[in-house]
Design a protein around this motif. Structure first.
Motif, PDB file in Angstrom:
ATOM      1  N   TRP A 181       0.835  -1.206   0.000  1.00 26.32           N
ATOM      2  CA  TRP A 181       0.000   0.000   0.000  1.00 26.32           C
ATOM      3  C   TRP A 181       0.869   1.256   0.000  1.00 26.32           C
ATOM      4  N   ILE A 182       1.900   1.266   0.836  1.00 27.66           N
ATOM      5  CA  ILE A 182       2.773   2.443   0.920  1.00 27.66           C
ATOM      6  C   ILE A 182       3.515   2.660  -0.398  1.00 27.66           C
ATOM      7  N   ILE A 183       3.959   1.581  -1.005  1.00 27.45           N
ATOM      8  CA  ILE A 183       4.714   1.708  -2.256  1.00 27.45           C
ATOM      9  C   ILE A 183       3.833   2.234  -3.387  1.00 27.45           C
ATOM     10  N   ILE A 184       2.579   1.759  -3.469  1.00 23.54           N
ATOM     11  CA  ILE A 184       1.703   2.183  -4.571  1.00 23.54           C
ATOM     12  C   ILE A 184       1.025   3.522  -4.284  1.00 23.54           C
ATOM     13  N   MET A 185       1.311   4.128  -3.120  1.00 23.64           N
ATOM     14  CA  MET A 185       0.741   5.450  -2.829  1.00 23.64           C
ATOM     15  C   MET A 185       1.179   6.475  -3.866  1.00 23.64           C
ATOM     16  N   ARG A 186       2.310   6.251  -4.508  1.00 24.00           N
ATOM     17  CA  ARG A 186       2.790   7.197  -5.517  1.00 24.00           C
ATOM     18  C   ARG A 186       1.856   7.260  -6.712  1.00 24.00           C
ATOM     19  N   TRP A 187       1.071   6.207  -6.925  1.00 18.10           N
ATOM     20  CA  TRP A 187       0.132   6.190  -8.060  1.00 18.10           C
ATOM     21  C   TRP A 187      -1.312   6.437  -7.639  1.00 18.10           C
ATOM     22  N   ILE A 188      -1.679   6.064  -6.430  1.00 16.28           N
ATOM     23  CA  ILE A 188      -3.100   6.129  -6.053  1.00 16.28           C
ATOM     24  C   ILE A 188      -3.412   7.272  -5.099  1.00 16.28           C
ATOM     25  N   ALA A 189      -2.392   8.005  -4.611  1.00 16.87           N
ATOM     26  CA  ALA A 189      -2.652   9.068  -3.635  1.00 16.87           C
ATOM     27  C   ALA A 189      -3.569  10.132  -4.211  1.00 16.87           C
TER      28      ALA A 189
ATOM     29  N   VAL B 251       5.927   5.196   9.899  1.00 18.32           N
ATOM     30  CA  VAL B 251       7.147   5.476   9.137  1.00 18.32           C
ATOM     31  C   VAL B 251       6.811   6.348   7.931  1.00 18.32           C
ATOM     32  N   PHE B 252       5.752   6.009   7.230  1.00 22.08           N
ATOM     33  CA  PHE B 252       5.340   6.794   6.067  1.00 22.08           C
ATOM     34  C   PHE B 252       4.970   8.220   6.478  1.00 22.08           C
TER      35      PHE B 252
END
Length: 769
Positions: free
Chosen positions: A292-300, A713-714
């Motif tokens: 989820w944290i990694i794909i936040m760059r696309w779905i935020a 952390v995020f």
């Protein structure tokens, strides 16, 4: 690190360059940061900060160890595990008590009352017995009602029924002329002073304790056992056991005890049967949080704008419903429609029914729905206008979240950093609990002089030591005796407990602060790398941790001390409120305490926010806590609107991620245990459990904690990148000498660009300030 290598460490070097166009110098919130050619991220040349606080922290920790030593010497936690009487004798094990394995409580009801957390265990007087009582007997009640013989002779079988403290001879005390407990009045005082049990109930041994038979014996009836002496039992406190509340209290405690005992046994078996499923669920939660944290760059961006549009749609639907109801009520009043409202058939006189009836009547008014519609319309208008006005800032916030996701993806080791503070916090909690238990069991027996004549050297009630009293020989022929009075904690223990509790708060906050400084140092290294990821240090997390340990333990101790002081004040306010309720309730004082509790709650939240940003500045510049807190505060105040937008959007997305991951894993676990996922069941057998919902709750809580740690952390990455972004805007102007460190996407949103074009046709407009 950085584009070029420079010498120097003053990040605030006064340069002759004017601030970039479009920026203003704020005297109220300090000056904007100026360009410094020597600054390219967390500085290496730094010195130790807040050394006095570091020394104070070390001294305090040593003091905490000393407190633990005092508890170790004086306390005995085994008294909480093994059956131990009021004199500190372990039933069945201490010398002289080998044949008395059962602990008997003088008043079992006292064990069901509120007990201070500073003194563990049941406050009732306790003695060791060879055999638990086999009948119900209430001598105190008989004495009050005059149903005991006026003169009970020595040797009478009645004395054999008395259960008294060791060393107290009820027969001798009663028959001593002029004694404290002589005669019928002295007999009642014997029970009031808790020298003997005022009553007891037919009991059976259970876990080395004498427990009422109906608690542990399925064939024993509470009614049958209590009926044997229920009408005569009166406690020392004056409560009559025939009172329904007292009886129900005892019976409810028995039922809860039996239910919990069986429930724990069954739940334990469920955990044994499904332990591997729990591990799979927790692992799935960890993987989902990472993904989820990694794909936040696309779905935020998608989630943010869909959430805003969804809020608009919900408010619009609410306005439509209010309008429809308004039209409907207008038709009802004109007679063109019939009204049917639920809940109007019958109205009772109860408060709930009266409230429902009043609410139903309120909802039948046209003005009600008109007011609702207007309120929702105004709210929707405000939200739309705010969204339109803050559109650019929302885009910046979303882009910062995307950049933070890239930073975390580039340094995956940061996601596993929470394991370190978690282990440290486990050690701290274990240390605190151990010291607290030892202190709580450092009670001592108090002995006083009884039946001393007027010419005796010690007056009645004077403390004495049994061994010295016996060795002195002065009591012979005088009738005086050194008897046990009470078994309680020394007065100083409560202060040591508060010292220990303050240590818990300080150490826990210290670990949290250490983690924040470490992570912010790592993420700042990422932001201030000009060529990402080539200029990122090889071990950014280790670098941040090393700098925190080597230079800034004092600053970390300073910041955590502030939070610990606020927390201990809140505890003291809670303690004062509890003490106030025990006495005469003062409305004014109670109101003041509630206001203070609210103020310190808000103060704690504010200080945690300020400390977090101060730690980021400490990790970057290596300054002391106060200087860093001031710098961070002024920087945030110069960009207060951006701060509000980025914080709210980040909090929303993090909450959404945690809820989705926790809910998803919990729902999947439910479908698995109910055999609704057949293809999984064919691969992995569903364990047979009695309460699958307990296992699901454990999985859900575990996944929530894991997701919370990952997203913390995020959140630290977002806050660090945000402060670095604000300083980037203040320090640089995009020229060849002062290039921006932000990404191309961020520069595009802000309308910025470096002299060396990064993308074609970039707008040169300045960001709003």
């Amino acid at each position: 690190m950085g584009k070029d290598k420079y010498q120097g460490d003053d990040e605030n070097a006064e340069m002759s360059d004017a601030p970039p166009p479009g920026r203003t110098q704020s005297k109220k919130f300090g000056k904007c940061k100026k360009y410094d050619p020597a600054f390219h991220g967390p500085i290496e040349n730094r010195s130790c900060t807040d050394i006095i606080c570091c020394i104070l922290f070390i001294v305090f920790f040593i003091g905490m160890i000393v407190v633990g030593g005092i508890g170790w010497i004086q306390g005995d936690p085994l008294t909480l595990i093994y059956a131990t009487d009021s004199m500190g004798n372990v039933c069945g094990k201490s010398t002289g008590y080998e044949n008395k394995p059962n602990l008997f409580y003088f008043d079992l009801l006292e064990c069901f009352t509120d007990v201070s957390i500073l003194e563990l265990g049941c406050p009732s007087a306790k003695v060791c017995l060879a055999v638990c009582p086999t009948e119900t007997f209430a001598p105190y009640t008989l004495a009050l009602k005059g149903q005991l013989p006026v003169d009970i002779p020595i040797g009478d079988a009645m004395w054999d029924k008395f259960i008294c403290l060791d060393g107290f001879n009820a027969t001798t005390e009663y028959n001593t002329v002029g004694g404290t407990y002589s005669g019928p009045e002295g007999l009642a005082k014997m029970f009031e002073d808790k020298k003997c049990a005022a009553y007891y109930i037919e009991s059976e041994p259970f876990a080395d304790r004498c427990i009422p038979a109906f608690l542990v014996n399925a064939n024993a009836s509470a009614g049958d056992i209590l009926a044997k002496g229920l009408n005569f039992i009166t406690t020392v406190g004056g409560e009559n056991l025939t009172d329904d509340t007292i009886v129900s209290k005892l019976i409810t405690a028995a039922e809860n005890f039996l239910d919990l005992r069986s429930l724990f046994s069954v739940v334990y078996q469920d955990f044994v049967s499904s332990w591997y499923i729990i591990l799979i669920g927790l692992s799935a939660g960890m993987i989902l949080a990472l993904v989820w944290i990694i794909i936040m760059r696309w779905i935020a961006g998608v989630m943010t704008w869909l959430s805003i549009l969804g809020l608009w749609a919900i408010l619009g639907a609410g306005i439509y419903c209010c309008w429809q109801q308004y039209i409907y009520l207008e038709q009802v009043q004109s007679g063109t429609a019939t009204m049917s409202m639920p809940g109007t058939a019958a109205v009772s006189s109860s408060m709930v029914s009266a409230f429902i009836s009043g609410l139903s009547g309120f909802l039948r008014l046209q003005k009600t729905w008109l007011a609702f519609g207007i309120a929702l319309s105004i709210l929707l208008l405000i939200i739309v206008l705010v969204t339109l006005c803050l559109c650019s800032r929302i885009r910046i916030a979303v882009q910062l979240i995307k950049e933070s996701s890239r930073a975390v993806g580039s340094m995956l080791s940061t996601l596993f950093w929470p394991i370190v503070p978690f282990l440290l916090q486990v050690v701290i909690i274990t240390l605190w609990a151990t010291i607290a238990v030892f202190l709580a069991t450092s009670h001592k027996a108090t002995f006083v002089v009884y039946q001393a004549p007027g010419n005796f050297s010690l007056a009645n009630g004077t403390e004495c030591v049994p061994e010295e009293f016996q060795q002195g020989g002065m009591h012979y022929g005088s009738g005086a005796s050194c008897m046990f009075q009470s078994y309680a904690l020394p007065d100083y223990v409560i202060y040591l407990q508060f010292y220990n509790l303050f240590g818990l708060f300080w150490l826990m906050e210290f670990v949290v602060a250490l983690g924040q400084v470490t992570l912010s140092g790592a993420f700042a290294s990422y932001y201030w790398a000009y060529h990402k990821p080539n200029d990122i240090p090889a071990l950014p997390l280790w670098g941040g941790f090393y700098r925190a340990i080597r230079y800034h333990l004092g600053s970390i101790a300073f910041g955590s001390l502030i939070i610990a002081i606020i927390k201990i004040i809140r505890v003291l306010l809670e303690y004062a409120e509890v003490q106030l309720k025990k006495g005469k309730d003062n409305k004014v004082v109670s109101f003041i305490l509630k206001c203070l509790k609210c103020c310190f709650y808000c103060l704690e939240k504010f200080m945690k926010f300020l400390n977090k940003n101060a730690y980021i500045m400490i990790a970057i510049y290596g300054k002391n806590f106060c200087s860093s807190a001031k710098t961070a505060f002024f920087l945030l105040m110069r960009n207060i609107v951006r701060v509000a937008v980025i914080n709210k959007i980040t909090d929303f997305l993090i909450l959404l991620g945690i809820l989705c991951i926790t809910g998803g894993v919990s729902v999947a676990a439910f479908f698995f245990f109910t055999n609704q996922i057949t293809w999984v069941s064919s691969i992995l057998d569903v364990p047979e459990v009695n309460y699958y919902w307990v296992v699901i709750i454990v999985i859900g809580l575990g996944v929530y904690v894991i997701a919370k740690c990952f997203f913390n952390v995020f959140d630290m990455a977002v806050d660090t990148m945000f402060l670095c972004f604000l300083e980037d805007l203040e320090r640089h102007d995009g020229s060849a000498e002062k290039p921006y460190y932000m990404s191309k996407s961020m520069m595009k949103i802000c309308g910025k660009k470096n002299k060396k074009p990064m993308t074609d046709n970039e707008d040169e407009d300045e960001c709003e300030w």
